[in-house]
Write an enzyme that holds these catalytic residues in place. Structure first.
Site, PDB file in Angstrom:
ATOM      1  N   PRO A  54       0.811  -1.176   0.098  1.00 48.99           N
ATOM      2  CA  PRO A  54       0.031   0.053   0.038  1.00 48.99           C
ATOM      3  C   PRO A  54       0.815   1.271  -0.146  1.00 48.99           C
ATOM      4  CG  PRO A  54       0.041  -0.852   2.115  1.00 48.99           C
ATOM      5  CD  PRO A  54       0.800  -2.019   1.307  1.00 48.99           C
ATOM      6  N   CYS A  55       1.444   1.632  -1.317  1.00 46.59           N
ATOM      7  CA  CYS A  55       2.444   2.814  -1.257  1.00 46.59           C
ATOM      8  C   CYS A  55       1.298   4.109  -1.220  1.00 46.59           C
ATOM      9  CB  CYS A  55       2.943   2.678  -2.558  1.00 46.59           C
ATOM     10  SG  CYS A  55       2.263   2.571  -3.942  1.00 46.59           S
TER      11      CYS A  55
END
Length: 189
Positions: free
Chosen positions: A151-152
């Site tokens: 989850p950047c």
């Protein structure tokens, strides 16, 4: 059964003889179109775009020596799990991942997976935690081939600004808003 997470260095994809085969599937989603691609070790790409040619171009640019084969049926269970997570961020998937990158990228991606849904971290904070620089962290985030699952989108600018998402700031905002709504609903229950 495949290992849930199987990090591999970037050069592990170079094979002698036959090229690697990656299976992929595409589906509409609330963020446009979604492509997942899998190697024999697990998911190696989760990409967003507005049209199929853009998805296929990005997949080919990330894995230039791979042969890609569309496999909607074979990847349908994994695709449905990803779509369910998009719809309900509290339903995280437990799919095998084939993460490929440098040792530093692997460290960044691991740290991203530790940020809980509905929360964010500044690039500078993440960099300080890793003993690095914010720009290096931002480059590792931009290199992330597994949007959503790594989850950047949970990393924000110094003033909490929504900057620097590989698939567009609008998608980043939508992902964070969905997680925030879900997180708020969970806290009220």
């Amino acid at each position: 059964m495949l290992d849930p997470v199987r990090p591999r260095p970037a050069d592990a994809r170079k094979r002698k003889g036959t090229p690697e085969v990656l299976r992929y599937a595409i589906s509409p989603c609330p963020l446009g179109l979604l492509l997942i691609a899998a190697s024999e070790h697990g998911l190696c790409a989760l990409l967003f775009a507005n049209d199929e040619p853009a998805l296929l171009e990005e997949l080919q640019s990330r894995f230039p020596s791979a042969v890609t084969v569309r496999d909607q049926t074979g990847l349908d269970d994994w695709l449905q799990a990803v779509l369910a997570q998009l719809e309900d961020p509290s339903r995280s998937t437990d799919l095998p991942l084939d993460l490929r990158g440098s040792a530093f990228q692997q460290r960044v991606w691991q740290a991203l997976q530790a940020i809980p849904p509905g929360q964010t971290m500044r690039y500078g904070e993440l960099a300080a935690n890793l003993g690095s620089h914010a720009r290096a962290v931002a480059r590792a985030c931009a290199s992330n081939p597994l949007g959503l699952l790594v989850p950047c989108h949970r990393v924000v600018g110094a003033d909490q600004a929504l900057t620097g998402y590989r698939w567009g700031v609008e998608r980043k905002a939508a992902l964070l808003a969905a997680e925030s709504r879900q997180s708020g609903a969970s806290q009220r229950s």
